[in-house]
Design a protein around this motif. Structure first.
Motif, PDB file in Angstrom:
ATOM      1  N   PHE A  27     -21.821  19.797  27.980  1.00 28.33           N
ATOM      2  CA  PHE A  27     -21.143  18.603  28.377  1.00 28.33           C
ATOM      3  C   PHE A  27     -20.060  18.583  27.255  1.00 28.33           C
ATOM      4  CE2 PHE A  27     -19.607  14.493  28.283  1.00 28.33           C
ATOM      5  CZ  PHE A  27     -19.039  13.997  29.579  1.00 28.33           C
ATOM      6  N   THR A  28     -20.301  18.556  25.959  1.00 27.79           N
ATOM      7  CA  THR A  28     -19.339  18.718  25.011  1.00 27.79           C
ATOM      8  C   THR A  28     -18.516  19.789  25.075  1.00 27.79           C
ATOM      9  OG1 THR A  28     -20.986  17.532  23.563  1.00 27.79           O
ATOM     10  CG2 THR A  28     -18.962  18.575  22.473  1.00 27.79           C
ATOM     11  N   CYS A  29     -18.964  21.024  25.629  1.00 24.32           N
ATOM     12  CA  CYS A  29     -17.985  22.191  25.690  1.00 24.32           C
ATOM     13  C   CYS A  29     -17.305  22.051  27.078  1.00 24.32           C
ATOM     14  CB  CYS A  29     -18.846  23.261  26.020  1.00 24.32           C
ATOM     15  SG  CYS A  29     -19.739  24.017  24.476  1.00 24.32           S
ATOM     16  N   TYR A  30     -17.698  21.530  27.858  1.00 29.00           N
ATOM     17  CA  TYR A  30     -16.549  21.133  29.104  1.00 29.00           C
ATOM     18  C   TYR A  30     -15.642  20.223  28.592  1.00 29.00           C
ATOM     19  CZ  TYR A  30     -20.491  22.606  32.328  1.00 29.00           C
ATOM     20  OH  TYR A  30     -21.420  22.944  33.275  1.00 29.00           O
ATOM     21  N   LEU A  31     -16.067  19.267  27.980  1.00 28.05           N
ATOM     22  CA  LEU A  31     -14.811  18.240  27.654  1.00 28.05           C
ATOM     23  C   LEU A  31     -14.154  19.017  26.501  1.00 28.05           C
ATOM     24  CD1 LEU A  31     -14.279  15.242  27.939  1.00 28.05           C
ATOM     25  CD2 LEU A  31     -15.477  14.774  25.923  1.00 28.05           C
ATOM     26  N   VAL A  32     -14.350  19.618  25.531  1.00 24.86           N
ATOM     27  CA  VAL A  32     -13.516  20.271  24.681  1.00 24.86           C
ATOM     28  C   VAL A  32     -12.547  21.200  25.335  1.00 24.86           C
ATOM     29  CG1 VAL A  32     -13.442  21.673  22.661  1.00 24.86           C
ATOM     30  CG2 VAL A  32     -15.135  19.685  22.705  1.00 24.86           C
ATOM     31  N   MET A  33     -13.379  22.018  26.150  1.00 23.39           N
ATOM     32  CA  MET A  33     -12.486  23.103  26.891  1.00 23.39           C
ATOM     33  C   MET A  33     -11.307  22.527  27.776  1.00 23.39           C
ATOM     34  SD  MET A  33     -13.209  25.804  25.346  1.00 23.39           S
ATOM     35  CE  MET A  33     -12.103  26.741  26.777  1.00 23.39           C
ATOM     36  N   LEU A  34     -11.724  21.346  28.442  1.00 25.38           N
ATOM     37  CA  LEU A  34     -10.894  20.784  29.220  1.00 25.38           C
ATOM     38  C   LEU A  34      -9.506  20.277  28.544  1.00 25.38           C
ATOM     39  CD1 LEU A  34     -10.050  19.304  31.984  1.00 25.38           C
ATOM     40  CD2 LEU A  34     -11.458  17.288  31.148  1.00 25.38           C
ATOM     41  N   LEU A  35      -9.797  19.523  27.154  1.00 26.51           N
ATOM     42  CA  LEU A  35      -8.674  18.787  26.522  1.00 26.51           C
ATOM     43  C   LEU A  35      -7.907  20.282  26.031  1.00 26.51           C
ATOM     44  CD1 LEU A  35     -10.753  16.109  24.512  1.00 26.51           C
ATOM     45  CD2 LEU A  35      -9.076  15.695  26.175  1.00 26.51           C
ATOM     46  N   LEU A  36      -8.253  21.187  25.460  1.00 28.53           N
ATOM     47  CA  LEU A  36      -7.669  22.525  25.152  1.00 28.53           C
ATOM     48  C   LEU A  36      -6.761  22.949  26.114  1.00 28.53           C
ATOM     49  CD1 LEU A  36     -10.523  24.625  22.973  1.00 28.53           C
ATOM     50  CD2 LEU A  36      -8.519  23.408  21.980  1.00 28.53           C
ATOM     51  N   ARG A  37      -7.169  23.021  27.333  1.00 25.52           N
ATOM     52  CA  ARG A  37      -6.396  23.434  28.393  1.00 25.52           C
ATOM     53  C   ARG A  37      -5.519  22.523  28.901  1.00 25.52           C
ATOM     54  NH1 ARG A  37      -5.523  27.553  27.449  1.00 25.52           N
ATOM     55  NH2 ARG A  37      -4.557  27.970  29.424  1.00 25.52           N
ATOM     56  N   ILE A  38      -5.711  21.222  28.725  1.00 26.53           N
ATOM     57  CA  ILE A  38      -4.690  20.139  29.197  1.00 26.53           C
ATOM     58  C   ILE A  38      -3.466  20.470  28.356  1.00 26.53           C
ATOM     59  CG2 ILE A  38      -4.126  17.805  28.782  1.00 26.53           C
ATOM     60  CD1 ILE A  38      -6.895  17.112  30.313  1.00 26.53           C
ATOM     61  N   PHE A  39      -3.673  20.873  26.967  1.00 24.96           N
ATOM     62  CA  PHE A  39      -2.640  20.995  25.804  1.00 24.96           C
ATOM     63  C   PHE A  39      -2.243  22.399  25.656  1.00 24.96           C
ATOM     64  CE2 PHE A  39      -4.744  16.961  24.788  1.00 24.96           C
ATOM     65  CZ  PHE A  39      -3.629  16.016  24.751  1.00 24.96           C
ATOM     66  N   SER A  40      -2.876  23.107  26.645  1.00 26.01           N
ATOM     67  CA  SER A  40      -2.460  24.813  26.642  1.00 26.01           C
ATOM     68  C   SER A  40      -2.688  25.460  25.354  1.00 26.01           C
ATOM     69  CB  SER A  40      -0.929  24.731  26.977  1.00 26.01           C
ATOM     70  OG  SER A  40      -0.855  24.414  28.325  1.00 26.01           O
ATOM     71  N   ILE A  41      -3.867  25.007  24.673  1.00 28.04           N
ATOM     72  CA  ILE A  41      -4.464  25.779  23.408  1.00 28.04           C
ATOM     73  C   ILE A  41      -5.209  26.804  23.712  1.00 28.04           C
ATOM     74  CG2 ILE A  41      -5.676  25.433  21.300  1.00 28.04           C
ATOM     75  CD1 ILE A  41      -4.699  22.347  21.292  1.00 28.04           C
ATOM     76  N   ASP A  42      -4.908  28.017  23.322  1.00 31.93           N
ATOM     77  CA  ASP A  42      -5.635  29.324  23.469  1.00 31.93           C
ATOM     78  C   ASP A  42      -6.448  29.718  22.411  1.00 31.93           C
ATOM     79  OD1 ASP A  42      -4.306  29.820  26.018  1.00 31.93           O
ATOM     80  OD2 ASP A  42      -2.785  30.584  24.983  1.00 31.93           O
TER      81      ASP A  42
END
Length: 304
Positions: A166-181
């Motif tokens: 769940f934490t990975c889902y959340l972190v990856m969602l936030l990273l992609r919202i801000f377009s962080i690769d």
């Protein structure tokens, strides 16, 4: 069509291998529990990170979070309506095991092997699903069956954040919202770990298979499976006629026939349902979901 059948047979053989190794005494159900720790905390997070690393966050992904949440609530309500006149323990059994989605140990590995483009949608769906499994379902069961409601959002949030997937889902969602690769080298190192998720998940299912059922519980198990898959098949017809992209339609249809989630098994046992009954229902649901999902892919006839 041939490739789908061959791959489905391959997944079944992995499950069968785990079951046979348990039957001959080389491995035990306890080994399945240990393996599940590796899957949940290592290979599944790797799948999430690798497959969400380059997605563009669009409205459809956010919608799938809400679908995961409200679909679970819908399942719980249906289970309660069907079983509310039965004994309290039976009602809890139906509400816990006829609701929720087994994503990490079954659906995601299946989609990972057959439909990689569906992984981001499944992952977002699991965010909503996890909220219910981590506490929302128990809250509704307590309210409808025990007539007690103790809404503790901090406890639910704490339980969610303790879940590495769940934490990975959340972190990856936030990273992609801000377009962080993420670094390409990091993703390259994770790829073999992510690839191992399919084999380990199917093998673990084989170790967990339990085909012993108390005779007095047969009626309840049949009713539970009929409820879970009957409602699922009705929803498949509904999804089929929706004017949505083929990938989304296929993912929703596959989700409609997912097996009993692990939290459903745990919560049912804690509520007092016999472990053999819950274990049998869970095992049969795995054996039903694999061919049903395969048939759905063949019938939909979509190539991605």
């Amino acid at each position: 069509m041939g490739a789908i059948i061959i791959q489905a047979v391959g997944l079944f053989l992995i499950i069968l291998l785990g079951f046979l190794l348990k039957q001959v005494g080389l491995l035990t159900k306890l080994d399945g529990t240990r393996l599940s720790i590796v899957i949940v905390n290592v290979t599944l997070p790797a799948v999430v990170i690798v497959n969400l690393a380059h997605i563009a966050i669009q409205g459809e992904l956010v919608v799938f979070i809400l679908i995961g949440l409200f679909w679970s609530i819908f399942q719980i309500m249906i289970a309660w309506l069907v079983s509310k006149k039965q004994e309290k323990i039976q009602t809890q059994f139906f509400m816990y095991c006829a609701s929720g989605f087994n994503i990490g140990n079954f659906t995601l590995p299946f989609v990972q092997g057959f439909l990689p483009l569906g992984v981001p949608l499944i992952s977002m769906f699991d965010l909503g699903n996890s909220i219910m499994l981590a506490g929302g379902t128990g809250l509704m069961v307590d309210g409808f069956v025990n007539h007690t409601v103790a809404f503790e959002p901090r406890q639910i949030l704490r339980r969610l954040l303790k879940s590495i997937p769940f934490t990975c889902y959340l972190v990856m969602l936030l990273l992609r919202i801000f377009s962080i690769d993420l670094p390409t080298s990091f993703l390259t190192m994770l790829q073999p770990v992510a690839s191992a998720n399919v084999f380990l998940s199917m093998f673990m299912i084989g170790l967990y298979l339990d085909l012993k059922l108390p005779k007095h519980a047969a009626k309840d198990v049949v009713k539970l499976l009929f409820l879970r898959y009957g409602v699922g098949l009705v929803l498949i017809v509904f999804f089929y006629f929706l004017p949505i992209p083929d990938v989304q339609k296929t993912v929703l249809c596959l989700l409609a026939v997912t097996p009993v989630p692990l939290f459903g098994v745990i919560n049912s046992v804690l509520a007092g349902v016999e472990e053999e009954t819950v274990g049998f229902a869970s095992s049969i649901s795995f054996l039903l979901s694999l061919p049903l999902m395969t048939i759905l892919l063949l019938l939909l006839g979509v190539t991605f």
